[in-house]
Design a protein around this motif. Structure first.
Motif, PDB file in Angstrom:
ATOM      1  N   ALA A 155      -7.701  -0.516  -0.800  1.00 15.43           N
ATOM      2  CA  ALA A 155      -6.759  -0.667   0.317  1.00 15.43           C
ATOM      3  C   ALA A 155      -5.344  -0.310  -0.132  1.00 15.43           C
ATOM      4  CB  ALA A 155      -6.832  -2.099   0.843  1.00 15.43           C
ATOM      5  N   PRO A 156      -5.085   0.976  -0.389  1.00 15.95           N
ATOM      6  CA  PRO A 156      -3.765   1.357  -0.915  1.00 15.95           C
ATOM      7  C   PRO A 156      -2.625   1.039   0.049  1.00 15.95           C
ATOM      8  CG  PRO A 156      -5.113   3.303  -0.425  1.00 15.95           C
ATOM      9  CD  PRO A 156      -6.015   2.115  -0.301  1.00 15.95           C
ATOM     10  N   TRP A 157      -2.941   0.878   1.340  1.00 15.52           N
ATOM     11  CA  TRP A 157      -1.893   0.560   2.322  1.00 15.52           C
ATOM     12  C   TRP A 157      -1.330  -0.848   2.107  1.00 15.52           C
ATOM     13  CZ3 TRP A 157      -6.864   2.058   3.247  1.00 15.52           C
ATOM     14  CH2 TRP A 157      -7.778   1.039   3.495  1.00 15.52           C
ATOM     15  N   LEU A 158      -1.954  -1.636   1.243  1.00 16.56           N
ATOM     16  CA  LEU A 158      -1.358  -2.929   0.913  1.00 16.56           C
ATOM     17  C   LEU A 158      -0.181  -2.755  -0.050  1.00 16.56           C
ATOM     18  CD1 LEU A 158      -4.522  -5.215   0.537  1.00 16.56           C
ATOM     19  CD2 LEU A 158      -2.962  -5.020   2.476  1.00 16.56           C
ATOM     20  N   LEU A 159      -0.004  -1.535  -0.586  1.00 15.50           N
ATOM     21  CA  LEU A 159       1.165  -1.186  -1.408  1.00 15.50           C
ATOM     22  C   LEU A 159       1.299  -2.110  -2.618  1.00 15.50           C
ATOM     23  CD1 LEU A 159       3.766  -0.654   1.491  1.00 15.50           C
ATOM     24  CD2 LEU A 159       2.330   1.075   0.393  1.00 15.50           C
TER      25      LEU A 159
END
Ligand code: PLP
Length: 294
Positions: A155-159
């Motif tokens: 989940a790279p959108w969790l940064l």
């Protein structure tokens, strides 16, 4: 601490090769209002930052901070920072720091809602006095971050590897640590792996090996940790990026929380179990961290 110097920056394109960016800077009154109410940094925490320790007007590990700023920008789809422009902005801020310890903050925000460009600014402030905590250390509790060790990749959108302005969760973790009678927290994954503290990296010593969690596990790659590892390797110590299980942490021979401004704070207990503190070694680490470093 309140800023005593602030500079608004008109962000230049990354390939802008001019030598002097002075006309992209605007010195502003750090005590006066400066940002639009439409700022997405204040509305959504949508932006990135760096906090750089300054010793006797020397910004520590500047290139490592600029590297991480660029990494955070890429993860957040923000325009790549022009490094020369930021170097010059930091130099202007450092020139306003006298002797002793200061902090320079770099902030790159998404900008004003519906506006065309990001907003950027730099501030300089006095550092808080961390002398006592560098000697007496911190009691920590481990707190579940609610993610497992595969989340960052899934989940790279969790940064997770970006230093974003969204620190509300980190501050909530510190309050929870205080409620539990501790001074600080160490986040662990829900599958029992040590991650990082809310504002610091974790380094543990097992025998003569110094280990820290790998940055790929969804934590920030700490500039101070990298600097400490270089120092330790030069002194002949073994260093490694390794998985540390939560249960192993309390069995470490020593541990530290390390970060740019507080520097090395020895961990005196984990979840109430005492940890040995090597006062002499910790003092030598902090002496190293207090010398000008690039
Ligand atoms: N991890 C987190 C979440 C942080 O906020 C920080 C610093 O603020 C660090 C690690 C340590 O990074 P550095 O050593 O570059 O200050």
């Amino acid at each position: 601490m309140a800023a005593h110097f602030a500079l608004l920056i008109d962000p230049a394109a990354p390939d802008d090769e001019r030598r002097d960016f002075a006309d992209t800077f605007q010195a502003i009154d750090p005590t006066a209002p400066a940002l639009s109410v439409g700022e997405l940094s204040s509305q959504r925490g949508d932006g990135i930052f760096e906090s750089i320790g300054v010793i006797d007007a020397h910004p520590q590990e500047l290139e490592a901070h600029l590297e991480r700023l660029a990494h955070s920008a890429a993860l957040c789809d923000l325009p790549a920072p022009n490094r020369d422009q930021w170097r010059q902005a930091v130099a202007a801020a450092a020139a306003q720091c006298g002797t002793g310890e200061h902090v320079i903050k770099l902030i790159l925000s998404r900008g004003v809602e519906h506006g065309p460009t990001p907003t950027a600014w730099v501030t300089a402030s006095d550092a808080a006095d961390f002398t006592a905590v560098r000697v007496h250390g911190v009691r920590v509790v481990t707190l579940d971050r609610g993610i497992d060790s595969t989340t960052s990749a899934r989940a790279p959108w969790l940064l997770l590897g970006a230093k974003t302005l969204s620190y509300a969760v980190n501050m909530a973790a510190l309050r929870e640590a205080h409620r539990r009678g501790a001074d600080d927290a160490i986040f662990v994954s829900s599958d029992g792996i040590v991650l990082e503290a809310p504002t610091a990296s974790v380094i543990a010593r097992f025998g003569d090996r110094f280990v820290t969690p790998a940055p790929g596990s969804g934590i920030l790659h700490g500039t101070t940790q990298v600097s400490v590892f270089e120092h330790l390797a030069t002194a002949g110590h073994e260093t490694a990026y390794e998985t540390i299980r939560t249960a192993e942490l309390a069995r470490a021979d020593a541990a530290w929380l390390v970060s740019s401004v507080r520097l090395a704070a020895p961990v005196v207990s984990v979840d109430g179990a005492a940890l040995a503190v090597d006062a002499q070694f910790t003092a030598s680490l902090n002496r190293y961290l207090l010398t000008p470093r690039d």
